[in-house]
Design a protein around this motif. Structure first.
Motif, mmCIF file in Angstrom:
data_model
loop_
_atom_site.group_PDB
_atom_site.id
_atom_site.type_symbol
_atom_site.label_atom_id
_atom_site.label_comp_id
_atom_site.label_asym_id
_atom_site.label_seq_id
_atom_site.Cartn_x
_atom_site.Cartn_y
_atom_site.Cartn_z
ATOM 1 N N GLU A 45 0.815 -1.217 0.000
ATOM 2 C CA GLU A 45 0.000 0.000 0.000
ATOM 3 C C GLU A 45 0.847 1.265 0.000
ATOM 4 O OE1 GLU A 45 -3.044 0.149 2.998
ATOM 5 O OE2 GLU A 45 -3.353 -2.021 2.860
ATOM 6 N N ASN A 46 1.958 1.250 0.717
ATOM 7 C CA ASN A 46 2.790 2.451 0.823
ATOM 8 C C ASN A 46 3.370 2.881 -0.522
ATOM 9 O OD1 ASN A 46 2.413 2.711 3.623
ATOM 10 N ND2 ASN A 46 4.055 1.253 4.035
ATOM 11 N N LEU A 69 1.165 5.751 -2.236
ATOM 12 C CA LEU A 69 0.973 7.090 -1.705
ATOM 13 C C LEU A 69 1.549 8.104 -2.697
ATOM 14 C CD1 LEU A 69 1.922 6.443 2.027
ATOM 15 C CD2 LEU A 69 -0.375 6.713 1.057
ATOM 16 N N GLU A 129 -5.525 16.751 1.001
ATOM 17 C CA GLU A 129 -6.494 15.670 1.129
ATOM 18 C C GLU A 129 -7.889 16.094 0.676
ATOM 19 O OE1 GLU A 129 -8.088 15.471 5.538
ATOM 20 O OE2 GLU A 129 -5.903 15.673 5.522
ATOM 21 N N GLU A 182 -13.922 5.910 2.736
ATOM 22 C CA GLU A 182 -13.871 5.416 4.110
ATOM 23 C C GLU A 182 -14.699 4.149 4.273
ATOM 24 O OE1 GLU A 182 -15.141 8.961 6.044
ATOM 25 O OE2 GLU A 182 -13.114 9.827 6.117
ATOM 26 N N ASP A 231 -12.903 1.026 2.431
ATOM 27 C CA ASP A 231 -11.657 0.474 2.955
ATOM 28 C C ASP A 231 -11.853 -0.887 3.623
ATOM 29 O OD1 ASP A 231 -9.563 0.149 5.256
ATOM 30 O OD2 ASP A 231 -8.636 1.597 3.893
ATOM 31 N N ARG A 274 -5.865 5.962 0.798
ATOM 32 C CA ARG A 274 -5.251 6.536 2.011
ATOM 33 C C ARG A 274 -4.579 7.865 1.692
ATOM 34 N NH1 ARG A 274 -0.265 4.856 4.730
ATOM 35 N NH2 ARG A 274 -0.329 2.881 3.582
ATOM 36 N N ARG A 280 -6.899 10.677 1.598
ATOM 37 C CA ARG A 280 -7.422 11.080 2.910
ATOM 38 C C ARG A 280 -6.350 11.666 3.831
ATOM 39 N NH1 ARG A 280 -9.295 5.829 2.637
ATOM 40 N NH2 ARG A 280 -8.390 5.248 4.651
ATOM 41 N N THR A 281 -5.088 11.630 3.403
ATOM 42 C CA THR A 281 -4.008 12.055 4.310
ATOM 43 C C THR A 281 -3.014 13.034 3.692
ATOM 44 O OG1 THR A 281 -2.639 10.144 3.691
ATOM 45 C CG2 THR A 281 -4.117 9.872 5.585
#
Length: 283
Positions: free
Chosen positions: A75-76, A79, A135, A146, A149, A202, A205-206
């Protein structure tokens, strides 16, 4: 009517880094088009032939984990910062022959594009299309991320697609689409790497507000910037995008007849903004 299935002359290719792309012929400046969350290179097809006819070479890509571009099960890696580093490497390779590269990022792709610029991508201009300063704001699109997920984590991409299909049955806009286009959207969603869906969501959202950093980088390199969005954009509100443009000291345009996806909703009006702006940057 334009759509992701609009006929075009571009051909599928693989670019360095295993990016799947649609490429037009020509040896002019390169326009590199980066799609948004759950999107793909096909989101730009109504623009490809006109961009080529204007003397540019269009390159529309799938980000890693999307459609035809492979990506890792991490997942990282999805980003904006991580994807931006890879995109900066691609831009560097495309610019190696001396041709200017104009970078265009749509929605989540805009967050990735600006990360590429901050990572040192040697661009001649940046277009942020229906993107934002950070975001996603609170609203239905963020709520969907959300809610999706835990469904994705527990049941996978197919279950998420089925849930999306159930919601679409109540959506008049979805029902108005042709069956071939609806099938394209279904098949495309199922081809997403689940880690990509989770990581990009993610990021949406971040992601922090990086406008000040981007502004300094653009000014230090005297790089032109355009912020454009549909006049009825329902993701980052046009007022937010206008404020971002002011903070970037960038040009701003609101595209009539478009919401969040001007490239397919109003491509001719969008091109009326893009092409003169790019020509000015390269004059």
């Amino acid at each position: 009517m334009y759509s992701q299935l609009t006929p075009h002359r571009a051909v599928p290719v693989e670019l360095p880094g295993h990016y799947a792309a649609l490429r037009t012929t020509g040896d002019g400046p390169v326009v590199l088009l980066v799609p948004g969350y759950t999107g793909s290179k096909e989101d730009f097809v109504p623009l490809l032939d006109p961009i080529a006819d204007a003397g540019y070479q269009a390159l529309a890509i799938d980000l890693p984990g999307q459609m035809d571009t492979p990506g890792p099960d991490d997942e990282n890696a999805y980003l904006p910062a991580a994807l931006g580093t890879g995109l900066a490497e691609l831009v560097e390779k495309l610019a190696a022959d001396g041709r200017p590269v104009l970078l265009v990022g749509h929605s989540f792709g805009g967050l990735v594009a600006r990360r590429a610029v901050l990572a040192g991508a040697p661009i001649a201009g940046l277009t942020l299309l229906s993107s934002g300063p950070g975001e996603l704001p609170q609203g239905i699109r963020r709520q969907v991320l959300e809610l999706g997920d835990p469904l994705l984590r527990q049941h996978g991409v197919a279950a998420a697609q089925q849930a999306q299909e159930a919601l679409n049955r109540e959506n008049p806009r979805w029902q108005s689409l042709s069956e071939p286009l609806r099938e394209f959207f279904r098949a495309r969603f199922l081809r997403n790497n689940p880690a990509a869906l989770l990581g990009m969501a993610r990021g949406l959202r971040t992601e922090p507000d990086l406008v000040a950093d981007l502004s300094r980088r653009l000014r230090s390199n005297s790089t032109g910037c355009l912020v454009a969005c549909g006049i009825a954009d329902d993701t980052w509100p046009p007022a937010v995008q206008r404020d971002m443009a002011d903070r970037l000291e960038a040009d701003y345009a609101a595209i009539l007849g478009a919401g969040h996806s001007p490239a397919v909703e109003a491509p001719e009006a969008l091109l009326d903004v893009l092409l003169p702006t790019w020509n000015t940057w390269l004059a």
